[in-house]
Design an enzyme around this catalytic site. Structure first.
Site, PDB file in Angstrom:
ATOM      1  N   PRO A 167       0.786  -1.230   0.000  1.00 47.06           N
ATOM      2  CA  PRO A 167       0.000   0.000   0.000  1.00 47.06           C
ATOM      3  C   PRO A 167       0.819   1.281   0.000  1.00 47.06           C
ATOM      4  O   PRO A 167       1.846   1.376   0.672  1.00 47.06           O
ATOM      5  CB  PRO A 167      -0.831  -0.102   1.284  1.00 47.06           C
ATOM      6  CG  PRO A 167      -0.164  -1.137   2.112  1.00 47.06           C
ATOM      7  CD  PRO A 167       0.482  -2.083   1.154  1.00 47.06           C
ATOM      8  N   ASN A 168       0.339   2.231  -0.771  1.00 53.51           N
ATOM      9  CA  ASN A 168       0.875   3.600  -0.866  1.00 53.51           C
ATOM     10  C   ASN A 168       2.174   3.705  -1.666  1.00 53.51           C
ATOM     11  O   ASN A 168       2.655   4.806  -1.909  1.00 53.51           O
ATOM     12  CB  ASN A 168       1.059   4.230   0.532  1.00 53.51           C
ATOM     13  CG  ASN A 168      -0.239   4.286   1.309  1.00 53.51           C
ATOM     14  OD1 ASN A 168      -1.211   4.833   0.804  1.00 53.51           O
ATOM     15  ND2 ASN A 168      -0.286   3.700   2.487  1.00 53.51           N
ATOM     16  N   ARG A 213       5.141  11.093  -2.358  1.00 48.04           N
ATOM     17  CA  ARG A 213       4.821  10.770  -0.970  1.00 48.04           C
ATOM     18  C   ARG A 213       6.065  10.930  -0.088  1.00 48.04           C
ATOM     19  O   ARG A 213       7.063  10.242  -0.312  1.00 48.04           O
ATOM     20  CB  ARG A 213       4.366   9.305  -0.954  1.00 48.04           C
ATOM     21  CG  ARG A 213       4.176   8.719   0.405  1.00 48.04           C
ATOM     22  CD  ARG A 213       4.054   7.204   0.340  1.00 48.04           C
ATOM     23  NE  ARG A 213       3.869   6.669   1.666  1.00 48.04           N
ATOM     24  CZ  ARG A 213       4.211   5.452   2.046  1.00 48.04           C
ATOM     25  NH1 ARG A 213       4.758   4.615   1.174  1.00 48.04           N
ATOM     26  NH2 ARG A 213       4.018   5.060   3.276  1.00 48.04           N
ATOM     27  N   TYR A 266      11.277   8.846   1.403  1.00 47.19           N
ATOM     28  CA  TYR A 266      11.284   7.814   0.364  1.00 47.19           C
ATOM     29  C   TYR A 266      11.951   8.231  -0.942  1.00 47.19           C
ATOM     30  O   TYR A 266      12.061   7.429  -1.867  1.00 47.19           O
ATOM     31  CB  TYR A 266       9.843   7.370   0.080  1.00 47.19           C
ATOM     32  CG  TYR A 266       9.156   6.777   1.297  1.00 47.19           C
ATOM     33  CD1 TYR A 266       9.659   5.627   1.910  1.00 47.19           C
ATOM     34  CD2 TYR A 266       8.030   7.371   1.855  1.00 47.19           C
ATOM     35  CE1 TYR A 266       9.042   5.086   3.037  1.00 47.19           C
ATOM     36  CE2 TYR A 266       7.404   6.836   2.978  1.00 47.19           C
ATOM     37  CZ  TYR A 266       7.920   5.697   3.565  1.00 47.19           C
ATOM     38  OH  TYR A 266       7.321   5.168   4.671  1.00 47.19           O
ATOM     39  N   ASN A 307       8.157  -5.677  -0.930  1.00 46.79           N
ATOM     40  CA  ASN A 307       8.056  -4.490  -0.086  1.00 46.79           C
ATOM     41  C   ASN A 307       6.604  -4.428   0.356  1.00 46.79           C
ATOM     42  O   ASN A 307       5.740  -3.921  -0.371  1.00 46.79           O
ATOM     43  CB  ASN A 307       8.460  -3.209  -0.820  1.00 46.79           C
ATOM     44  CG  ASN A 307       8.473  -2.008   0.137  1.00 46.79           C
ATOM     45  OD1 ASN A 307       7.994  -2.101   1.265  1.00 46.79           O
ATOM     46  ND2 ASN A 307       9.022  -0.893  -0.316  1.00 46.79           N
ATOM     47  N   ALA A 341       3.252  -0.861   4.820  1.00 47.05           N
ATOM     48  CA  ALA A 341       2.728  -0.879   6.195  1.00 47.05           C
ATOM     49  C   ALA A 341       2.302  -2.283   6.651  1.00 47.05           C
ATOM     50  O   ALA A 341       2.330  -2.589   7.853  1.00 47.05           O
ATOM     51  CB  ALA A 341       1.564   0.095   6.309  1.00 47.05           C
ATOM     52  N   GLU A 361      12.658  -9.658   1.850  1.00 48.04           N
ATOM     53  CA  GLU A 361      11.951  -8.461   2.323  1.00 48.04           C
ATOM     54  C   GLU A 361      12.782  -7.218   2.013  1.00 48.04           C
ATOM     55  O   GLU A 361      13.983  -7.199   2.291  1.00 48.04           O
ATOM     56  CB  GLU A 361      11.741  -8.561   3.836  1.00 48.04           C
ATOM     57  CG  GLU A 361      11.122  -7.305   4.438  1.00 48.04           C
ATOM     58  CD  GLU A 361      10.986  -7.379   5.959  1.00 48.04           C
ATOM     59  OE1 GLU A 361      11.302  -8.426   6.568  1.00 48.04           O
ATOM     60  OE2 GLU A 361      10.561  -6.359   6.540  1.00 48.04           O
ATOM     61  N   HIS A 389      12.836  -2.673   1.940  1.00 50.95           N
ATOM     62  CA  HIS A 389      12.246  -1.372   2.245  1.00 50.95           C
ATOM     63  C   HIS A 389      13.161  -0.283   1.722  1.00 50.95           C
ATOM     64  O   HIS A 389      14.388  -0.426   1.760  1.00 50.95           O
ATOM     65  CB  HIS A 389      12.062  -1.188   3.753  1.00 50.95           C
ATOM     66  CG  HIS A 389      11.181  -2.219   4.350  1.00 50.95           C
ATOM     67  ND1 HIS A 389       9.815  -2.177   4.242  1.00 50.95           N
ATOM     68  CD2 HIS A 389      11.473  -3.363   5.016  1.00 50.95           C
ATOM     69  CE1 HIS A 389       9.300  -3.241   4.819  1.00 50.95           C
ATOM     70  NE2 HIS A 389      10.283  -3.989   5.301  1.00 50.95           N
ATOM     71  N   ARG A 446      13.466   4.306  12.408  1.00 49.74           N
ATOM     72  CA  ARG A 446      12.269   5.155  12.376  1.00 49.74           C
ATOM     73  C   ARG A 446      11.416   4.921  13.629  1.00 49.74           C
ATOM     74  O   ARG A 446      11.930   4.505  14.648  1.00 49.74           O
ATOM     75  CB  ARG A 446      11.500   4.880  11.071  1.00 49.74           C
ATOM     76  CG  ARG A 446      12.328   5.238   9.832  1.00 49.74           C
ATOM     77  CD  ARG A 446      11.539   5.039   8.552  1.00 49.74           C
ATOM     78  NE  ARG A 446      10.377   5.915   8.517  1.00 49.74           N
ATOM     79  CZ  ARG A 446       9.354   5.754   7.672  1.00 49.74           C
ATOM     80  NH1 ARG A 446       9.367   4.744   6.808  1.00 49.74           N
ATOM     81  NH2 ARG A 446       8.330   6.579   7.680  1.00 49.74           N
TER      82      ARG A 446
HETATM   83  C1  DQA Z   1       8.334   1.070   3.686  1.00 51.36           C
HETATM   84  C2  DQA Z   1       8.432   1.232   5.218  1.00 51.36           C
HETATM   85  C3  DQA Z   1       7.089   0.994   5.880  1.00 51.36           C
HETATM   86  O1  DQA Z   1       7.190   1.170   7.295  1.00 51.36           O
HETATM   87  C4  DQA Z   1       6.048   1.995   5.371  1.00 51.36           C
HETATM   88  O2  DQA Z   1       4.786   1.712   5.912  1.00 51.36           O
HETATM   89  C5  DQA Z   1       6.010   2.060   3.877  1.00 51.36           C
HETATM   90  C6  DQA Z   1       7.254   1.994   3.116  1.00 51.36           C
HETATM   91  C7  DQA Z   1       9.659   1.400   2.969  1.00 51.36           C
HETATM   92  O3  DQA Z   1       9.841   0.964   1.839  1.00 51.36           O
HETATM   93  O4  DQA Z   1      10.512   2.102   3.531  1.00 51.36           O
HETATM   94  O5  DQA Z   1       4.946   2.255   3.281  1.00 51.36           O
HETATM   95  O6  DQA Z   1       8.015  -0.274   3.383  1.00 51.36           O
END
Ligand code: DQA
Length: 144
Positions: A9-10, A17, A22, A73, A76, A97, A99, A106
């Site tokens: 998501p997002n 964003r 990011y 990725n 959240a 995994e 990110h 964080r």
């Molecule tokens: C994320 C880190 C997550 O905590 C966050 O909710 C994201 C992006 C990252 O790529 O840094 O949406 O996965």
């Protein structure tokens, strides 16, 4: 070698964003970089994004027999989704995994990844480059 990149998501909003966290690279630009690197290394790429947990679960399930590695990725959902964790275990496809940000540096709620224990490894904190490093990691996933 077929690698399935899944984005949660997002991540469709990358570029606009929270650019201080990011970066300014869009997901489409990241995909292009991943494709370029994968081509050089002789790997085939499928690249997807969804804001829906169930859709991500379905894609992980369907990866069995179709892909050699999943790069995830989970955004959240990383911190909450037992459903994604169970899907990773069920599919038996080695999963990496990733990110963009360093989740360990964080907010405390981001330090915990419920998927980390069932993944082969974790790449965090290198911005868009986390995705490129994941291509390298995928090629070598069964090497060690
Ligand atoms: C994320 C880190 C997550 O905590 C966050 O909710 C994201 C992006 C990252 O790529 O840094 O949406 O996965």
């Amino acid at each position: 070698m077929k690698i399935l990149f899944l984005n949660g998501p997002n991540l469709n909003l990358l570029g606009q964003r929270e650019p201080d966290v990011y970066g300014r690279t869009t997901l489409a630009e990241i995909e292009a970089k991943v494709r370029e690197r994968a081509k050089k290394l002789g790997a085939e790429i499928e690249f997807r994004q969804s804001n829906l947990e169930g859709e991500l679960v379905a894609w992980i399930q369907q990866a069995k027999g179709e892909f050699d590695v999943i790069v995830l990725n989970a955004a959240a959902y990383t911190h909450t989704s037992i459903a994604l964790r169970d899907a990773i275990v069920a599919t038996e496809v080695p999963t990496i995994e990733i990110h963009l940000s360093n989740i360990h540096a964080r907010e405390e709620f981001r330090h915990k990844s419920v998927i980390a224990p069932v993944c082969r490894g974790q790449i965090v904190g290198f911005g868009a480059n986390s995705y490129i490093l994941a291509v390298e990691a995928s090629i070598n996933v069964n090497a060690s």
